[in-house]
Design a protein around this motif. Structure first.
Motif, PDB file in Angstrom:
ATOM      1  N   ALA A  78       0.949  -0.870   0.008  1.00  9.11           N
ATOM      2  CA  ALA A  78      -0.105  -0.215   0.112  1.00  9.11           C
ATOM      3  C   ALA A  78       0.590   1.316  -0.269  1.00  9.11           C
ATOM      4  O   ALA A  78       2.217   1.372   0.471  1.00  9.11           O
ATOM      5  CB  ALA A  78      -1.040   0.439   1.196  1.00  9.11           C
ATOM      6  N   LEU A  80       0.524   5.037   1.154  1.00  2.30           N
ATOM      7  CA  LEU A  80      -0.647   6.405   1.889  1.00  2.30           C
ATOM      8  C   LEU A  80      -0.181   8.418   1.321  1.00  2.30           C
ATOM      9  O   LEU A  80       1.340   8.488   1.272  1.00  2.30           O
ATOM     10  CB  LEU A  80      -0.449   6.740   3.153  1.00  2.30           C
ATOM     11  CG  LEU A  80      -1.849   6.764   4.147  1.00  2.30           C
ATOM     12  CD1 LEU A  80      -2.517   5.818   3.935  1.00  2.30           C
ATOM     13  CD2 LEU A  80      -0.825   6.601   5.523  1.00  2.30           C
ATOM     14  N   TYR A 133      -6.470  11.218   3.697  1.00  7.05           N
ATOM     15  CA  TYR A 133      -5.595  10.241   3.138  1.00  7.05           C
ATOM     16  C   TYR A 133      -5.835   9.011   2.128  1.00  7.05           C
ATOM     17  O   TYR A 133      -7.065   9.080   2.124  1.00  7.05           O
ATOM     18  CB  TYR A 133      -3.998   9.646   4.032  1.00  7.05           C
ATOM     19  CG  TYR A 133      -3.566  10.167   4.528  1.00  7.05           C
ATOM     20  CD1 TYR A 133      -1.954  10.657   4.292  1.00  7.05           C
ATOM     21  CD2 TYR A 133      -3.524  10.257   5.869  1.00  7.05           C
ATOM     22  CE1 TYR A 133      -1.388  11.935   5.096  1.00  7.05           C
ATOM     23  CE2 TYR A 133      -3.066  11.451   6.802  1.00  7.05           C
ATOM     24  CZ  TYR A 133      -2.088  11.849   6.469  1.00  7.05           C
ATOM     25  OH  TYR A 133      -1.191  12.748   7.335  1.00  7.05           O
ATOM     26  N   MET A 135      -5.090   6.172   0.732  1.00  6.70           N
ATOM     27  CA  MET A 135      -4.654   4.461   0.293  1.00  6.70           C
ATOM     28  C   MET A 135      -4.844   4.479  -1.061  1.00  6.70           C
ATOM     29  O   MET A 135      -5.875   3.829  -1.335  1.00  6.70           O
ATOM     30  CB  MET A 135      -5.021   4.207   1.915  1.00  6.70           C
ATOM     31  CG  MET A 135      -4.060   2.427   1.902  1.00  6.70           C
ATOM     32  SD  MET A 135      -4.328   2.232   3.213  1.00  6.70           S
ATOM     33  CE  MET A 135      -6.300   0.859   2.636  1.00  6.70           C
ATOM     34  N   GLY A 159      -8.065  -2.067   4.119  1.00  4.61           N
ATOM     35  CA  GLY A 159      -7.804  -0.715   4.599  1.00  4.61           C
ATOM     36  C   GLY A 159      -9.300  -0.676   5.148  1.00  4.61           C
ATOM     37  O   GLY A 159      -9.330   1.328   4.382  1.00  4.61           O
TER      38      GLY A 159
END
Length: 181
Positions: A78, A80, A133, A135, A159
């Motif tokens: 991932a 961010l 944010y 993601m 998530g």
């Protein structure tokens, strides 16, 4: 990415090179060891590491890179990014590389697959420390496998820390317009 185009008379290979390079995509060598991921992330500062994951401080647009492991094998990656600064840029980046599949309004998430349909990408909005944010979660899939299709709900939860506020709603609406072009 590479794909094959064909009709009744002929077929040929096509390579598509994206123009948008907002960020360096994370390691997507599914099943890789932590040491392989550490080598891949050479030049990035380690943030945290434990038995289940590794995170690195990002550079440029990326705030953080994160990797999850099961039995020391990479299962998902991932990135961010700050939603306020990079919302439109992330939408362009993802649209250029992946095929839109579905939207999950309840969790402020959008799902994509790669051309080969062996990897999914979830773009979601998350709240950390009062900031919103984006993601971008990458994970392998086998869409022909019933067990994998059943596990998509589990992957959605990885998530899942949706933010339910006016700011997130505004960002979600902007993403919704940009990601579904």
């Amino acid at each position: 990415g590479k794909t094959k185009s064909s009709n009744e008379k002929s077929s040929f290979n096509v390579t598509v090179t994206p123009k948008d390079n907002l960020y360096y995509e994370p390691c997507m060598q599914w099943g890789a060891s932590k040491s392989t991921v550490n080598s891949f992330m050479k030049g990035y500062e380690l943030n945290q590491q434990d038995t289940e994951g590794i995170s690195y401080y990002g550079k440029g647009a990326v705030e953080m890179y994160a990797y999850l492991f099961k039995n020391n094998k990479l299962t998902s990656s991932a990135v961010l990014l700050d939603a306020e600064k990079y919302l439109e840029a992330v939408a362009n980046f993802i649209n250029e590389r992946y095929v839109y599949t579905l939207e999950d309004e309840d969790n402020y998430a959008f799902y994509f697959v790669n051309i080969e349909k062996d990897m999914a990408v979830m773009v979601s909005l998350n709240s950390l420390g009062g900031n919103v944010y984006i993601m971008v979660l990458y994970y392998p899939v086998d869409l022909s496998d019933a067990k994998t299709r059943g596990n998509l709900n589990l992957i959605r939860k990885i998530g899942k820390s949706p933010v339910k506020n006016e700011t997130a709603e505004k960002y979600f609406n902007k993403l919704q317009q940009s990601l579904k072009k």
